[in-house]
Design an enzyme around this catalytic site. Structure first.
Site, short mmCIF file in Angstrom:
data_model
loop_
_atom_site.label_atom_id
_atom_site.label_comp_id
_atom_site.label_asym_id
_atom_site.label_seq_id
_atom_site.Cartn_x
_atom_site.Cartn_y
_atom_site.Cartn_z
N HIS A 270 0.84 -1.20 0.00
CA HIS A 270 0.00 0.00 0.00
C HIS A 270 0.88 1.25 0.00
O HIS A 270 1.78 1.38 0.82
CB HIS A 270 -0.90 0.03 1.24
CG HIS A 270 -2.05 -0.92 1.16
ND1 HIS A 270 -3.13 -0.85 1.99
CD2 HIS A 270 -2.28 -1.96 0.33
CE1 HIS A 270 -3.99 -1.81 1.68
NE2 HIS A 270 -3.49 -2.50 0.68
N TYR B 107 -8.99 4.82 8.19
CA TYR B 107 -9.15 5.11 9.61
C TYR B 107 -10.26 6.16 9.71
O TYR B 107 -10.13 7.23 9.12
CB TYR B 107 -7.87 5.69 10.20
CG TYR B 107 -6.74 4.70 10.36
CD1 TYR B 107 -5.91 4.36 9.30
CD2 TYR B 107 -6.48 4.12 11.61
CE1 TYR B 107 -4.86 3.46 9.46
CE2 TYR B 107 -5.43 3.22 11.79
CZ TYR B 107 -4.63 2.89 10.71
OH TYR B 107 -3.60 2.00 10.89
N PRO C 89 -3.40 -0.57 19.16
CA PRO C 89 -3.18 -0.97 17.76
C PRO C 89 -3.35 0.14 16.72
O PRO C 89 -3.05 -0.08 15.54
CB PRO C 89 -4.22 -2.08 17.54
CG PRO C 89 -5.27 -1.85 18.56
CD PRO C 89 -4.60 -1.22 19.74
N LYS D 239 1.79 -0.61 15.21
CA LYS D 239 3.21 -0.66 15.54
C LYS D 239 3.65 -1.92 16.29
O LYS D 239 4.85 -2.19 16.40
CB LYS D 239 3.58 0.56 16.42
CG LYS D 239 3.62 1.85 15.65
CD LYS D 239 4.91 1.98 14.86
CE LYS D 239 4.81 2.94 13.71
NZ LYS D 239 4.42 2.36 12.42
N TYR E 123 4.36 6.23 10.36
CA TYR E 123 3.55 5.07 9.97
C TYR E 123 4.36 4.05 9.17
O TYR E 123 4.26 2.85 9.40
CB TYR E 123 2.31 5.53 9.16
CG TYR E 123 1.23 4.48 9.12
CD1 TYR E 123 0.27 4.38 10.13
CD2 TYR E 123 1.18 3.54 8.09
CE1 TYR E 123 -0.71 3.40 10.12
CE2 TYR E 123 0.21 2.56 8.06
CZ TYR E 123 -0.74 2.49 9.08
OH TYR E 123 -1.70 1.50 9.05
P1 FAD Z 1 3.32 -12.62 20.90
O1 FAD Z 1 2.86 -12.60 19.51
O2 FAD Z 1 2.31 -12.44 22.00
O3 FAD Z 1 4.05 -14.02 21.09
C1 FAD Z 1 4.38 -14.54 22.35
C2 FAD Z 1 4.36 -16.04 22.26
O4 FAD Z 1 4.76 -16.58 23.52
C3 FAD Z 1 2.98 -16.60 21.98
O5 FAD Z 1 3.03 -17.53 20.94
C4 FAD Z 1 2.55 -17.22 23.30
O6 FAD Z 1 1.69 -18.32 23.11
C5 FAD Z 1 3.90 -17.63 23.88
N1 FAD Z 1 3.91 -17.73 25.33
C6 FAD Z 1 3.27 -16.98 26.24
N2 FAD Z 1 3.56 -17.39 27.49
C7 FAD Z 1 4.42 -18.42 27.35
C8 FAD Z 1 5.08 -19.26 28.29
N3 FAD Z 1 4.92 -19.09 29.61
N4 FAD Z 1 5.89 -20.22 27.82
C9 FAD Z 1 6.08 -20.39 26.49
N5 FAD Z 1 5.46 -19.62 25.56
C10 FAD Z 1 4.66 -18.65 25.99
N6 FAD Z 1 -0.73 -5.18 16.67
C11 FAD Z 1 -1.02 -4.46 15.61
O7 FAD Z 1 -0.13 -3.76 15.10
N7 FAD Z 1 -2.29 -4.51 15.06
C12 FAD Z 1 -3.28 -5.31 15.59
O8 FAD Z 1 -4.39 -5.36 15.09
C13 FAD Z 1 -3.00 -6.07 16.72
N8 FAD Z 1 -3.94 -6.86 17.30
C14 FAD Z 1 -3.62 -7.58 18.42
C15 FAD Z 1 -4.59 -8.38 19.04
C16 FAD Z 1 -4.29 -9.09 20.21
C17 FAD Z 1 -5.36 -9.95 20.88
C18 FAD Z 1 -2.99 -9.00 20.77
C19 FAD Z 1 -2.64 -9.76 22.04
C20 FAD Z 1 -2.03 -8.22 20.13
C21 FAD Z 1 -2.33 -7.50 18.96
N9 FAD Z 1 -1.37 -6.69 18.30
C22 FAD Z 1 -1.67 -5.97 17.23
C23 FAD Z 1 -0.01 -6.62 18.74
C24 FAD Z 1 0.91 -7.56 17.97
O9 FAD Z 1 0.18 -8.68 17.53
C25 FAD Z 1 2.04 -7.91 18.91
O10 FAD Z 1 2.76 -6.73 19.14
C26 FAD Z 1 2.94 -9.02 18.42
O11 FAD Z 1 2.24 -10.24 18.43
C27 FAD Z 1 4.18 -9.11 19.32
O12 FAD Z 1 4.89 -10.27 19.04
P2 FAD Z 1 5.62 -11.06 20.19
O13 FAD Z 1 6.26 -12.22 19.51
O14 FAD Z 1 6.45 -10.15 20.99
O15 FAD Z 1 4.47 -11.56 21.16
C1 PHB Z 2 -5.07 -4.83 10.77
O1 PHB Z 2 -5.13 -4.98 9.54
O2 PHB Z 2 -5.35 -5.75 11.56
C2 PHB Z 2 -4.69 -3.52 11.33
C3 PHB Z 2 -4.33 -2.49 10.47
C4 PHB Z 2 -3.98 -1.26 10.98
C5 PHB Z 2 -4.00 -1.06 12.35
C6 PHB Z 2 -4.34 -2.09 13.20
C7 PHB Z 2 -4.70 -3.32 12.69
O3 PHB Z 2 -3.67 0.16 12.84
#
Ligand code: FAD
Ligand code: PHB
Length: 391
Positions: free
Chosen positions: A72, A201, A293, A297, A385
Site C-alpha cells: 500500500h 481510519y 493498535p 506498531k 507510519y
Molecule cells: P506474541 O505474539 O504475543 O508471542 C508470544 C508467544 O509466547 C505466543 O506464541 C505465546 O503463546 C507464547 N507464550 C506466552 N507465554 C508463554 C510461556 N509461559 N511459555 C512459552 N510460551 C509462551 N498489533 C497491531 O499492530 N495490530 C493489531 O491489530 C494487533 N492486534 C492484536 C490483538 C491481540 C489480541 C494481541 C494480544 C495483540 C495484537 N497486536 C496488534 C499486537 C501484535 O500482535 C504484537 O505486538 C505481536 O504479536 C508481538 O509479538 P511477540 O512475539 O512479541 O508476542
Molecule cells: C489490521 O489490519 O489488523 C490492522 C491495520 C492497521 C492497524 C491495526 C490493525 O492500525
C-alpha cells in the site's frame, strides 16, 4: 539439553530471533506453550513497516509475502463527512506491506521445522532459572508429559505480555510505565472483498472504525467499543449497521458485507518495561512493551527489538564483544518511546473519548483537518507510519 540461546515464545519476536541467529550460525531452541495450529490461526496485526518487509526478504522468508502480501502506498482518514488520503509513498518514498501476522508466523515455523530445528510446542509449566548466573536454565514439561531442562548461555524472553519472563526480573530492578484507555476494539474478519484499495481510519461521532484487509477476498474491520463490552451484545447485524454508519462518510460508497469468520474484543493499553535486560535474560516484543493498535506498531516494534538483540548476540559470539548486550535496553528504548508516542497520539486523535465534551471533539476534528490538510502534518504521520529510520 544444551543450546546457546533459549527462546521462550514462538510469536513474531521469538521466530525472527531464532531465524536471525540461525543465519549467523548461532543455535537456539524455542519453547512455546501453545500448539502449532493455535499460533498459526491467531489473528492479530496486519501492517508491516517497510523495513520489516525488507528484513523478511533478507532472512530468506519473503517469497510468499511478496506473492500474497498487499503493498500500500497510502492510507485514508475519514472524518466530518469526508475522506482524505495520506500519500505515504509520495511523502516518504516508502510503502507498507499488508500481510497477516499469522502468515508471517506460518512462514517462519515452516522454515524452521524444514531445517530440522527445534520448537517445543505445547510446553507446560515453563519456568526460567539462574538468569543472574552464567548458565541460565529453562524447565518445562513437554507435550508428552516428560520433564525437560535446557541449559543455555542466554534467554530470549519473547513470550508476550502475559508471559513468565518479565515477572522473573526482580521488582526493584525495573520500572513500569503504563496507560489504559477508556475503549477497546471489536475486530471482525469477513469473507468479502475489501471495499477500498487502502486502509481507512475513520473518526466518527459514534466512535472510531477501521477498514483493513488481508487479501482480495478478506476484509478486516474494527469498531471502537467500551472496554467492558460483552461480545454477546454484538450480533452481526449490529456490527454491520455500526460499521456502515462509521465508515460511510461520503456519497454512494458502501462497505462490502459478507460472512463474519471471526470476531473478538482487544483491550487497548500502552505499557513499557524499563529495563529489557536482567542478567542473561533479554526481553523482546510484547513481553517488554505494548502499544494500542491504532498506529499498527506492535509487531514492527517486536521486529526492531529483535534486530538489535540478534546483532548484539552475534557480536558476542563472533568476537566476544558484549557492548551490544550491555547497551541493549538503551539502544531499544528511544525507538520504543517514539512508537509509544505515535500510537498514543493516533489513538487519542481518532477515538471518541467517553469523557470528552463538544470542545474536545472540535479540537480533535481540527487536528485531523490539519494533519490531513497540511503537508508538514501529513509527512509527520507518514514517516512514523511507514517506520522511522534506524539511528
Ligand atoms: P506474541 O505474539 O504475543 O508471542 C508470544 C508467544 O509466547 C505466543 O506464541 C505465546 O503463546 C507464547 N507464550 C506466552 N507465554 C508463554 C510461556 N509461559 N511459555 C512459552 N510460551 C509462551 N498489533 C497491531 O499492530 N495490530 C493489531 O491489530 C494487533 N492486534 C492484536 C490483538 C491481540 C489480541 C494481541 C494480544 C495483540 C495484537 N497486536 C496488534 C499486537 C501484535 O500482535 C504484537 O505486538 C505481536 O504479536 C508481538 O509479538 P511477540 O512475539 O512479541 O508476542
Ligand atoms: C489490521 O489490519 O489488523 C490492522 C491495520 C492497521 C492497524 C491495526 C490493525 O492500525
Amino acid at each position: 539439553m544444551r543450546t546457546q540461546v533459549g527462546i521462550i515464545g514462538a510469536g513474531p519476536s521469538g521466530l525472527l530471533l531464532a531465524r536471525m541467529l540461525q543465519l549467523q550460525g548461532i543455535e537456539s531452541i524455542i519453547i512455546e506453550s501453545r500448539s502449532r495450529a493455535y499460533i498459526e490461526a491467531r489473528i492479530r496485526a496486519g501492517v508491516m513497516e517497510h523495513w520489516v518487509a525488507e528484513l523478511t526478504d533478507e532472512v530468506g522468508l519473503g517469497a510468499r509475502m511478496r506473492r500474497e502480501g498487499l503493498v500500500h502506498d497510502g492510507l485514508e482518514i475519514s472524518f466530518a463527512g469526508q475522506r482524505r488520503r495520506i500519500d505515504l509513498k509520495g511523502l516518504t518514498g516508502k510503502s507498507i506491506m499488508v500481510y497477516g501476522q499469522q502468515e508471517f508466523v506460518k512462514d517462519f515455523v515452516a522454515a524452521r521445522l524444514d531445517d530440522g530445528l527445534p520448537i517445543h510446542f505445547e510446553a507446560a509449566g515453563v519456568s526460567i532459572h539462574n538468569i543472574e548466573g552464567d548458565s541460565p536454565r529453562i524447565r518445562f514439561t513437554d507435550k508428552d508429559g516428560a520433564p525437560r531442562e535446557i541449559e543455555c548461555d542466554f534467554i530470549g524472553g519473547c513470550d508476550g505480555f502475559h508471559g513468565i519472563c518479565r515477572p522473573a526480573i526482580p521488582a526493584d530492578k525495573l520500572s513500569i510505565f503504563e496507560k489504559t484507555y477508556p475503549y477497546a476494539w471489536l475486530g471482525v474478519m469477513v469473507e468479502a472483498p475489501p471495499s477500498s484499495d487502502e486502509l481507512i481510519y475513520s473518526s466518527h461521532d459514534n466512535g472510531f472504525a477501521l477498514h483493513s484487509m488481508r487479501s482480495p477476498e478478506l476484509t478486516r474491520l474494527y469498531l471502537q467499543v467500551s472496554p467492558d463490552e460483552d461480545l454477546e451484545n454484538w450480533r452481526d447485524e449490529r456490527i454491520w449497521a455500526e460499521l456502515q454508519t462509521r465508515l460511510t462518510q461520503d456519497g454512494d460508497w458502501r462497505l462490502n458485507e459478507g460472512p463474519v469468520l471471526q470476531k473478538g474484543i482487544t483491550p487497548m493499553r500502552s505499557f513499557v518495561c524499563e529495563t529489557m535486560r536482567h542478567g542473561r535474560l533479554f526481553l523482546a516484543g510484547d513481553s517488554a512493551h505494548i502499544v494500542p493498535p491504532t498506529g499498527a506498531k506492535g509487531m514492527n516494534l517486536a521486529a526492531a527489538d529483535v534486530k538489535v538483540l540478534a546483532g548484539a548476540l552475534t557480536d558476542f559470539y563472533k568476537s566476544g564483544d558484549s557492548a551490544g548486550l550491555d547497551g541493549y535496553t538503551a539502544q531499544c528504548l528511544p525507538r520504543i518511546w517514539k512508537a509509544e508516542r505515535f500510537s498514543w497520539w493516533m489513538t487519542q486523535m481518532l477515538h471518541l473519548s467517553p469523557d470528552g465534551d463538544g470542545f474536545d471533539r472540535r479540537v480533535q476534528l481540527a487536528e485531523i483537518d490539519y494533519i490531513t490538510g497540511s503537508e508538514a502534518g501529513a509527512r509527520s504521520l507518514a514517516e512514523n507510519y511507514v517506520g522511522l529510520p534506524f539511528d
